[in-house]
Every structure is written in structure tokens, then in C-alpha cells.
Design an enzyme around this catalytic site. Structure first.
Site, PDB file in Angstrom:
ATOM      1  CG  ASP A 180      -1.976   0.781   0.849  1.00 51.34           C
ATOM      2  OD1 ASP A 180      -3.658   0.503   0.301  1.00 51.34           O
ATOM      3  OD2 ASP A 180      -1.666   1.856   1.484  1.00 51.34           O
ATOM      4  CE1 TYR A 314      -5.541   6.514  -0.454  1.00 52.60           C
ATOM      5  CE2 TYR A 314      -5.017   7.258   1.952  1.00 52.60           C
ATOM      6  CZ  TYR A 314      -4.986   6.351   0.822  1.00 52.60           C
ATOM      7  OH  TYR A 314      -5.483   4.805   1.423  1.00 52.60           O
ATOM      8  CG  HIS A 368      -4.672  -3.856  -0.124  1.00 51.51           C
ATOM      9  ND1 HIS A 368      -3.555  -3.803  -0.678  1.00 51.51           N
ATOM     10  CD2 HIS A 368      -4.473  -3.028   1.237  1.00 51.51           C
ATOM     11  CE1 HIS A 368      -3.236  -2.166  -0.369  1.00 51.51           C
ATOM     12  NE2 HIS A 368      -3.780  -1.858   0.790  1.00 51.51           N
TER      13      HIS A 368
END
Length: 403
Positions: A180, A314, A368
Site C-alpha cells: 500500500d 492521498y 491486500h
């Protein structure tokens, strides 16, 4: 140099009382008949978890377990243009003196908790596989690390935190592992500090771009004539699902994170639903225990800067000048582990162009959160990459890691 301080999680009683009061006042939305997971986290699941968090979940039990299991510390780390940030991290040395220093970097919606299952495996001493001195930081704005105070804290700054932390701990040369955002941060470390400090990197989040004729002519031609494997075809289908049905959170967090932050900071039920959806959808049928979920939630709710701070990475990543991929890929050895239920699962011809790929491993299960879902498999890959006969054996001079 800033001094290291031992750290123990100790959430004040008043914060526990406030959490319970907020949970007591939760107003739940309605739900369409037979909706299941089609529209998001099911109402029955969220009601059950909220009820457990309010009345049955014993935070003090899990707080003690974390303090007992994880040797945690804090230290001030200077970041150019952003002053000093107090960074929280786990640091566990192996019994093997010449163990390989390894920096583990988590992502969102993870935290330093993701080191928990793999820590004893990585530090285990053996004549059969390498052992590691492990450092797992809480990224700035996550867990119990201080959050950035200025705009523009992006890839280079997160990489600087990780590298400076390793240097402060006496690890002038080290390797990294992450998925990630951990992929993104460790790749930046490989770009900016590769060779001199970071000697190799491994990721369980292999991403990349299609090869281009002018930039990667051989890879481009090979991709055109070589058929995709069944795993690659399934991976592209998974990627298509994610882009079409699971990517909305990313658009919001990349464009208006402050707006979303009000809801996640004020409503524990809202925070729970927002993250719980990802824990289920992003894993490979992993059987989450309710208390396991609530411990993840509690780390976000009780985090030093609050849940909103974790979203801003982000926005900064999308808006940084250099972008997520620079023109020149890092040249230090790179290892890739492929888990079939990863969110972005791309053809290997793409992912190899992300760096100097020397190691690849394919798995038939896992999603994930590989460190949490498939700790043995992930650590097995890291051991193979850095062990005797592996392509990155001896990459850190004088640190083979064998007992």
C-alpha cells in the site's frame, strides 16, 4: 541527535468514556432489502460492531497486549522544510548480532499493528534462514506519530522520515518492506537513498505501468507477443473491479480529505464503517474477529492526530510535482510478492519495470494486507530474497543474518 524515549500506549479514561458516549448516540441509516455488501458495509455488521465496541470490547486488555508484545519508542525526526516530528515506532532486534536491518512501512487503513504477526518471524534466529533487526514506524499522521503541520508533506518527506529514523537507530545500511503506501514510501526511499543507505526493497503491492515502445522496447514487444497467464488475467479482473466499484474512497481522500475528516473524527461509527468495508473487501476471505476489527479501529480513533490526518497523504501524493512514478526507476534490487486478491494485480511485464526486479513469488491466496493475512508466506518470501542462494543475499555488507 534527538533521544529515544520508551513508549507505552495509555489512553486516558476520559477518552474511553467519550468514545462510549458517542457510540451510545449513534444514529444508524436505513438499508435496502437484501442489500448485503452491494451498497457498502451491511447495517447488521456495523450495528453488531458498534454494540460490541460500546459494551463488550475491552480496550485495556488489548492495550496491555500491545504494550507487552511490541517494544515501542518515540523520537524526534527532522524533515527538511517541515521542522521536527515526533515519530512513534516499533524496534525489535534479533538475537543474531549481524541480522539484517529492515524497515517495515504500513499503509492505509493499516498501521504499525501490521507488524504484529510478522515481527516474531522476522526476528527469529536460525541457521536455516536470515534474521532481521526490525523497525516499523507509524507514518506521520498515523498511530502515535505526530502529524505534519505544513502543506506539501509528500513522498520525499515520508522517505526522509524513514531514512532518518534508520540512521538515528544506527542502521546506516538497511533493506525495506511495505505494501500500500508502504510500497510508495519504500520506493521513494530506494530512489532518494538507494545504494548509499537503502540496499534493497521488497513489496507485496507490485504496481506499474504498461511498457512503452520508445522507453521499454524489449519489454513492449515481449508483452505484445507473450500471452497473459491465468493469474494475470484474474488479476486484471480484480483490478477492474477495484477501479470501477471500490475506488471511490480514493477520489474523496485525494481531493477533499478535510471534508471527509469531520465525519471520521466526530463519529466512531462512521469511522468504523468506512474502514471495515475495506478490511472485508480488500482481503481474501479473511475471517475477521470482531475484537480484531475493533482494535484496528481503536488505533485510528485514539491516534495522536486523529483519523483525518491519515487521509492527507492521498491529497499530497496526487498533487506532488514528481508524481508517483519518476522517469528513472530505482536501481537497487527489488523483490515482488503477488497475492491474488490484491487490489491492483497487474501483468508481470508491467510490475518488473517499477525497479530492478530480482525476485518474484506467486501465491494462490491472500489479499491486500499480506502481513496480517498471510504472515508466513510474506516472511518466507523475504527470507528467500535475502537468504543464501537468494538474489539479494549479502546486500547489506557484513550482515548475512544467520545464527
Amino acid at each position: 541527535m534527538a533521544q529515544e524515549s520508551e513508549f507505552k500506549i495509555a489512553i486516558p479514561d476520559e477518552k474511553l468514556a467519550t468514545l462510549r458516549a458517542k457510540l451510545e448516540l449513534t444514529t444508524f441509516p436505513d438499508e435496502l432489502e437484501d442489500a448485503g455488501w452491494k451498497y457498502g458495509a451491511p447495517l447488521a455488521d456495523v450495528k453488531r460492531l458498534v454494540g460490541r465496541w460500546k459494551d463488550g470490547y475491552d480496550w485495556r486488555k488489548y492495550e496491555k497486549a500491545l504494550n507487552d508484545e511490541l517494544p515501542m519508542y518515540t523520537r524526534d525526526i527532522d524533515v527538511e522544510g517541515h521542522g521536527s516530528l515526533n515519530i512513534h515506532y516499533v524496534h525489535q532486534k534479533s538475537e543474531v548480532v549481524d541480522a539484517i536491518p529492515l524497515l517495515f512501512v504500513h499503509g492505509w487503513p493499516g498501521s504499525f499493528l501490521e507488524i504484529r504477526k510478522i515481527l516474531p518471524l522476522l526476528t527469529k534466529a536460525s541457521p536455516d534462514h536470515p534474521s532481521f533487526h526490525v523497525v516499523a514506524l507509524s507514518l506521520p499522521g498515523y498511530g502515535f506519530s505526530e502529524a505534519p503541520r505544513k502543506q506539501g508533506f509528500s513522498g520525499r518527506q515520508y522517505a526522509e522520515v524513514g531514512n532518518n529514523l534508520m540512521l538515528a537507530l544506527g542502521y546506516n545500511e538497511y533493506v525495506t518492506q511495505g505494501g500500500d503506501w508502504g510500497f510508495w514510501v519504500t520506493r521513494k526511499i530506494a530512489i532518494f537513498y538507494g545504494g548509499k543507505h537503502s540496499k534493497a526493497w521488497h513489496t507485496n503491492f507490485p504496481v506499474g505501468r504498461p511498457p512503452q515502445l520508445l522507453r521499454n522496447p524489449l519489454a513492449f514487444l515481449s508483452y505484445l507477443v507473450k500471452p497473459l497467464t491465468s493469474a494475470e488475467k484474474a488479476g486484471l479482473a480484480r483490478t477492474k473491479w477495484f477501479k470501477e466499484s471500490g475506488f471511490g474512497y480514493n477520489e474523496e481522500q485525494s481531493t477533499q480529505p478535510q471534508t471527509l475528516g469531520y465525519g471520521l473524527t466526530d463519529s466512531p461509527a462512521g469511522l468504523l464503517a468506512w474502514i471495515y468495508e475495506k478490511l472485508v473487501n480488500w482481503t481474501d476471505s479473511y475471517k475477521w474477529d470482531d475484537d480484531e476489527v475493533l482494535t484496528w479501529m481503536s488505533i485510528y480513533w485514539f491516534s495522536r492526530a486523529g483519523p483525518a490526518a491519515s487521509l492527507r497523504i492521498y491529497f499530497e501524493a496526487r498533487n506532488e510535482d514528481e508524481g508517483r512514478f519518476v522517469e528513472s526507476a530505482p536501481t537497487i534490487p527489488m523483490g515482488l510478492s503477488f497475492f491474488p486478491r490484491e487490489l491492483l494485480s497487474l501483468p508481470r511485464a508491467w510490475t518488473r519495470l517499477t525497479g530492478n526486479a530480482v525476485f518474484e513469488a506467486e501465491h494462490d491466496s491472500g489479499g491486500h494486507f499480506a502481513a496480517h493475512e498471510r504472515p508466513d508466506e510474506l516472511v518466507g518470501d523475504v527470507r528467500k530474497m535475502f537468504g543464501k542462494g537468494g538474489p539479494a543475499y549479502g546486500v547489506v555488507p557484513g550482515r548475512a543474518g544467520y545464527a
